[in-house]
Design a protein around this motif. Structure first.
Motif, PDB file in Angstrom:
ATOM      1  N   ILE A   1       0.839  -1.201   0.000  1.00 25.18           N
ATOM      2  CA  ILE A   1       0.000   0.000   0.000  1.00 25.18           C
ATOM      3  C   ILE A   1       0.876   1.253   0.000  1.00 25.18           C
TER       4      ILE A   1
ATOM      5  N   SER B   1       3.742   1.532  -1.188  1.00 26.24           N
ATOM      6  CA  SER B   1       4.460   1.690  -2.458  1.00 26.24           C
ATOM      7  C   SER B   1       3.661   2.562  -3.430  1.00 26.24           C
ATOM      8  N   THR B   2       2.372   2.775  -3.134  1.00 25.26           N
ATOM      9  CA  THR B   2       1.538   3.610  -3.998  1.00 25.26           C
ATOM     10  C   THR B   2       1.510   5.056  -3.541  1.00 25.26           C
ATOM     11  N   GLN B   3       1.598   5.252  -2.209  1.00 25.50           N
ATOM     12  CA  GLN B   3       1.564   6.606  -1.658  1.00 25.50           C
ATOM     13  C   GLN B   3       1.919   6.572  -0.179  1.00 25.50           C
TER      14      GLN B   3
ATOM     15  N   SER C   1      -7.446   0.973  -5.155  1.00 30.15           N
ATOM     16  CA  SER C   1      -6.703   0.279  -6.204  1.00 30.15           C
ATOM     17  C   SER C   1      -5.675   1.271  -6.719  1.00 30.15           C
ATOM     18  N   PRO C   2      -4.412   0.914  -6.646  1.00 29.07           N
ATOM     19  CA  PRO C   2      -3.389   1.865  -7.085  1.00 29.07           C
ATOM     20  C   PRO C   2      -3.570   2.315  -8.538  1.00 29.07           C
TER      21      PRO C   2
ATOM     22  N   ARG D   1      -1.751   2.212 -11.115  1.00 32.06           N
ATOM     23  CA  ARG D   1      -0.631   2.989 -11.658  1.00 32.06           C
ATOM     24  C   ARG D   1      -0.360   2.634 -13.111  1.00 32.06           C
TER      25      ARG D   1
ATOM     26  N   GLU E   1      -1.739  -3.148 -13.747  1.00 36.69           N
ATOM     27  CA  GLU E   1      -2.067  -3.173 -12.326  1.00 36.69           C
ATOM     28  C   GLU E   1      -3.576  -3.051 -12.115  1.00 36.69           C
TER      29      GLU E   1
ATOM     30  N   TRP F   1      -6.003  -5.858 -10.177  1.00 32.53           N
ATOM     31  CA  TRP F   1      -6.913  -5.550  -9.073  1.00 32.53           C
ATOM     32  C   TRP F   1      -8.349  -5.915  -9.439  1.00 32.53           C
TER      33      TRP F   1
END
Length: 192
Positions: free
Chosen positions: A21, A23-25, A150-151, A153, A157, A161
């Protein structure tokens, strides 16, 4: 003299979920708790103690850092950010051999001893379980519709998800199908 960080033999998978988590923000412990609680596949209770204990462990291992953000009318917040070492550790874990899924269904244990019940009690048990599954399907479809965390990115990805959510819904639908088979096989017993 360089101090080597000693990795615990088996970090709990909640630690890896937190690293993923983050790693996304960058987020607070409270934000992490909300994401984990809303998730259908990050199944920990998400209680504060478990999350904050994991954050302390990750901080001590150098996999995350934190920064205190002062606020005027509210208490200060700790914002957690994944480090380069944390990204390396997360990737190493993602590449590791997946564990076989555990099957933990209390209902199966109940069903195993359901011969103690009369026909009406057993029918009632099966119906109650069916209603729970149907409600779970509605909940999961609603989560999917609302686009939970859900990232996203990348297109890949986002697809992953979406497929995770589809897996969860499919598992519930499969459980309904299995329950119908149970009912059909027992229908002769109910009539005797």
């Amino acid at each position: 003299m360089e101090v080597k960080k000693k990795m615990m033999p088996m970090m709990m998978s909640i630690n890896y979920a937190i690293l993923g988590i983050l790693s996304t923000q960058s987020l607070t412990g409270y934000d992490l708790k909300k994401i984990i609680q809303d998730s259908s596949f990050m199944y920990w209770s998400g209680n504060n103690n478990q999350i904050y204990k994991a954050l302390v462990e990750l901080l001590n291992l150098g996999f995350v850092t934190n920064e205190i953000q002062m606020q005027e009318s509210s208490p200060a917040k700790k914002i957690y950010t994944i480090t380069a070492e944390g990204i390396v550790e997360l990737k190493k874990w993602v590449l590791s051999t997946p564990e076989i899924a555990e099957i933990k269904k209390t209902f199966l244990i109940q069903l195993a001893w359901s011969d103690l019940l009369n026909d009406e009690e057993l029918k009632s048990l099966l119906l109650a379980y069916e209603e729970q599954i149907k409600m779970q399907i509605i909940l999961e479809k609603e989560k999917s519709r609302r686009g939970r965390f859900s990232p996203a990115r990348s297109k890949r990805e986002l697809t992953m998800w979406e497929m995770i959510q589809e897996n969860i819904i499919s598992s519930c639908e499969n459980e309904l199908s299995w329950l119908e088979t149970v009912r059909n096989k027992l229908s002769g017993d109910f009539q005797q």
